[in-house]
Scaffold this motif. Sequence first.
Motif, PDB file in Angstrom:
ATOM      1  N   GLY A  33       0.899  -1.206   0.256  1.00 19.65           N
ATOM      2  CA  GLY A  33       0.050   0.102   0.065  1.00 19.65           C
ATOM      3  C   GLY A  33       0.878   1.353  -0.057  1.00 19.65           C
ATOM      4  N   TRP A  34       2.019   1.298   0.674  1.00 17.52           N
ATOM      5  CA  TRP A  34       2.854   2.480   1.142  1.00 17.52           C
ATOM      6  C   TRP A  34       3.347   2.518  -0.565  1.00 17.52           C
ATOM      7  CZ3 TRP A  34       7.895   2.207   4.387  1.00 17.52           C
ATOM      8  CH2 TRP A  34       8.147   3.516   4.816  1.00 17.52           C
ATOM      9  N   LYS A  35       3.857   1.657  -1.116  1.00 15.63           N
ATOM     10  CA  LYS A  35       4.459   1.739  -2.327  1.00 15.63           C
ATOM     11  C   LYS A  35       3.394   2.337  -3.504  1.00 15.63           C
ATOM     12  CE  LYS A  35       7.049  -1.078  -5.885  1.00 15.63           C
ATOM     13  NZ  LYS A  35       7.375  -2.406  -6.292  1.00 15.63           N
ATOM     14  N   GLU A  36       2.331   1.683  -3.512  1.00 15.95           N
ATOM     15  CA  GLU A  36       1.404   2.135  -4.421  1.00 15.95           C
ATOM     16  C   GLU A  36       1.035   3.640  -4.136  1.00 15.95           C
ATOM     17  OE1 GLU A  36      -1.984  -0.234  -3.963  1.00 15.95           O
ATOM     18  OE2 GLU A  36      -1.043  -2.184  -4.543  1.00 15.95           O
ATOM     19  N   ASP A  37       0.980   3.982  -3.017  1.00 16.57           N
ATOM     20  CA  ASP A  37       0.688   5.535  -2.701  1.00 16.57           C
ATOM     21  C   ASP A  37       1.953   6.367  -3.217  1.00 16.57           C
ATOM     22  OD1 ASP A  37      -1.433   4.994  -1.268  1.00 16.57           O
ATOM     23  OD2 ASP A  37      -0.622   5.186   0.625  1.00 16.57           O
ATOM     24  N   ILE A  38       3.290   5.754  -3.222  1.00 24.20           N
ATOM     25  CA  ILE A  38       4.338   6.739  -3.738  1.00 24.20           C
ATOM     26  C   ILE A  38       4.196   6.670  -4.961  1.00 24.20           C
ATOM     27  CG2 ILE A  38       6.971   6.378  -3.750  1.00 24.20           C
ATOM     28  CD1 ILE A  38       6.955   5.198  -1.009  1.00 24.20           C
ATOM     29  N   LEU A  39       4.046   5.506  -5.846  1.00 23.98           N
ATOM     30  CA  LEU A  39       3.976   5.511  -7.352  1.00 23.98           C
ATOM     31  C   LEU A  39       2.966   6.565  -7.674  1.00 23.98           C
ATOM     32  CD1 LEU A  39       4.536   1.800  -7.939  1.00 23.98           C
ATOM     33  CD2 LEU A  39       6.169   3.679  -8.240  1.00 23.98           C
ATOM     34  N   ARG A  40       1.774   6.678  -7.062  1.00 21.49           N
ATOM     35  CA  ARG A  40       0.548   7.236  -7.298  1.00 21.49           C
ATOM     36  C   ARG A  40       1.084   8.765  -7.370  1.00 21.49           C
ATOM     37  NH1 ARG A  40      -2.186   9.626  -4.109  1.00 21.49           N
ATOM     38  NH2 ARG A  40      -2.397   7.905  -2.501  1.00 21.49           N
ATOM     39  N   GLU A  41       1.589   9.096  -6.222  1.00 22.48           N
ATOM     40  CA  GLU A  41       1.981  10.556  -5.979  1.00 22.48           C
ATOM     41  C   GLU A  41       3.141  11.022  -7.057  1.00 22.48           C
ATOM     42  OE1 GLU A  41       3.469  10.838  -2.036  1.00 22.48           O
ATOM     43  OE2 GLU A  41       1.744  10.386  -1.191  1.00 22.48           O
ATOM     44  N   ASP A  68      10.125  25.469  -6.549  1.00 26.50           N
ATOM     45  CA  ASP A  68       9.009  24.368  -6.304  1.00 26.50           C
ATOM     46  C   ASP A  68       9.267  23.063  -7.131  1.00 26.50           C
ATOM     47  OD1 ASP A  68       7.959  26.124  -4.800  1.00 26.50           O
ATOM     48  OD2 ASP A  68       6.327  26.848  -6.034  1.00 26.50           O
ATOM     49  N   ARG A  69       9.676  23.247  -8.493  1.00 24.57           N
ATOM     50  CA  ARG A  69      10.102  22.026  -9.370  1.00 24.57           C
ATOM     51  C   ARG A  69      11.368  21.268  -8.545  1.00 24.57           C
ATOM     52  NH1 ARG A  69      10.080  22.813 -15.436  1.00 24.57           N
ATOM     53  NH2 ARG A  69       8.550  21.394 -15.480  1.00 24.57           N
ATOM     54  N   SER A  70      12.544  22.205  -8.210  1.00 28.28           N
ATOM     55  CA  SER A  70      13.549  21.441  -7.782  1.00 28.28           C
ATOM     56  C   SER A  70      13.270  20.902  -6.421  1.00 28.28           C
ATOM     57  CB  SER A  70      14.540  22.520  -7.529  1.00 28.28           C
ATOM     58  OG  SER A  70      15.799  21.753  -6.908  1.00 28.28           O
ATOM     59  N   LEU A  71      12.455  21.155  -5.393  1.00 26.58           N
ATOM     60  CA  LEU A  71      11.958  20.553  -4.323  1.00 26.58           C
ATOM     61  C   LEU A  71      11.406  19.392  -4.700  1.00 26.58           C
ATOM     62  CD1 LEU A  71      12.097  20.799  -1.126  1.00 26.58           C
ATOM     63  CD2 LEU A  71       9.750  22.013  -1.496  1.00 26.58           C
ATOM     64  N   GLU A  72      10.480  19.506  -5.401  1.00 26.25           N
ATOM     65  CA  GLU A  72       9.491  18.314  -5.832  1.00 26.25           C
ATOM     66  C   GLU A  72      10.245  17.017  -6.449  1.00 26.25           C
ATOM     67  OE1 GLU A  72       6.164  16.082  -5.688  1.00 26.25           O
ATOM     68  OE2 GLU A  72       6.143  18.457  -5.124  1.00 26.25           O
ATOM     69  N   LEU A  73      11.425  17.475  -7.195  1.00 23.44           N
ATOM     70  CA  LEU A  73      12.219  16.484  -7.833  1.00 23.44           C
ATOM     71  C   LEU A  73      12.905  15.670  -6.778  1.00 23.44           C
ATOM     72  CD1 LEU A  73      13.280  18.153 -11.319  1.00 23.44           C
ATOM     73  CD2 LEU A  73      11.541  16.286 -10.968  1.00 23.44           C
ATOM     74  N   THR A  75      12.173  15.458  -3.523  1.00 21.47           N
ATOM     75  CA  THR A  75      11.266  14.642  -2.805  1.00 21.47           C
ATOM     76  C   THR A  75      11.332  13.264  -3.516  1.00 21.47           C
ATOM     77  OG1 THR A  75      10.394  16.782  -1.840  1.00 21.47           O
ATOM     78  CG2 THR A  75       9.084  14.616  -1.701  1.00 21.47           C
ATOM     79  N   ARG A  76      10.791  13.424  -4.863  1.00 25.15           N
ATOM     80  CA  ARG A  76      10.811  12.299  -5.714  1.00 25.15           C
ATOM     81  C   ARG A  76      11.805  11.337  -5.684  1.00 25.15           C
ATOM     82  NH1 ARG A  76       6.545  11.924  -4.371  1.00 25.15           N
ATOM     83  NH2 ARG A  76       5.206  13.768  -4.869  1.00 25.15           N
ATOM     84  N   ASP A  77      12.996  11.750  -5.656  1.00 24.78           N
ATOM     85  CA  ASP A  77      14.329  11.134  -5.839  1.00 24.78           C
ATOM     86  C   ASP A  77      14.314  10.411  -4.341  1.00 24.78           C
ATOM     87  OD1 ASP A  77      16.778  10.231  -6.796  1.00 24.78           O
ATOM     88  OD2 ASP A  77      17.793  11.311  -5.416  1.00 24.78           O
ATOM     89  N   ARG A  78      14.080  10.803  -3.217  1.00 23.38           N
ATOM     90  CA  ARG A  78      14.261  10.195  -1.899  1.00 23.38           C
ATOM     91  C   ARG A  78      13.029   9.205  -2.085  1.00 23.38           C
ATOM     92  NH1 ARG A  78      14.800  15.360   0.199  1.00 23.38           N
ATOM     93  NH2 ARG A  78      12.463  15.692   0.612  1.00 23.38           N
TER      94      ARG A  78
END
Length: 139
Positions: A33-41, A68-73, A75-78
Amino acid sequence: MSSVVDVVEYRPTADEPFMNQRQREYFRAKLKGWKEDILRESRETLENLQEESTNHPDMADRASSESDRSLELRTRDRQRKLISKIDAALKRIEDGTYGYCEETGEPIGIARLDARPIATLSLEAQEMHERREKVYRDE
C-alpha cells in the motif's frame, strides 16, 4: 490467505508468535500500500510538471516555479530510494528474514516494524549504529 478486510482490521501484537503468517500478510499489505501511494504521487508529480512547463514572464514567478520544481524532484528522488527499500522488505518477507535484525538476528519488534516497516535493525542495534556514526562524525 487472509482477505484484504482481515489484514486491514488486524493489528499485530507481541503476544502472538513472531512473524506468523498473519503478521507477514499484514506487513506485506502495508508495504504494498505504501509503495502504491508513492507511485501514485509520482505519477501526479509528473503530470503536474508537464502541465506547468509554461514560460513565466515574471522573473520572480519563474524563480519560484523552478524552486518548487527542484524541491519536488528531490522529494521524488528520496521516494524512489524508498521504493527500493520497500521492495527489499517485501523480498525479506518472501525469504523469511523479514522482522529480524541484520546485525543480531534477533526480532526487531512489532511496534518498531509497525512504525517503520522497512527497518532492518532492532532499536538497540540502530542506536549503536547511530552512536558509532556520531563518534566518527565528531572526530
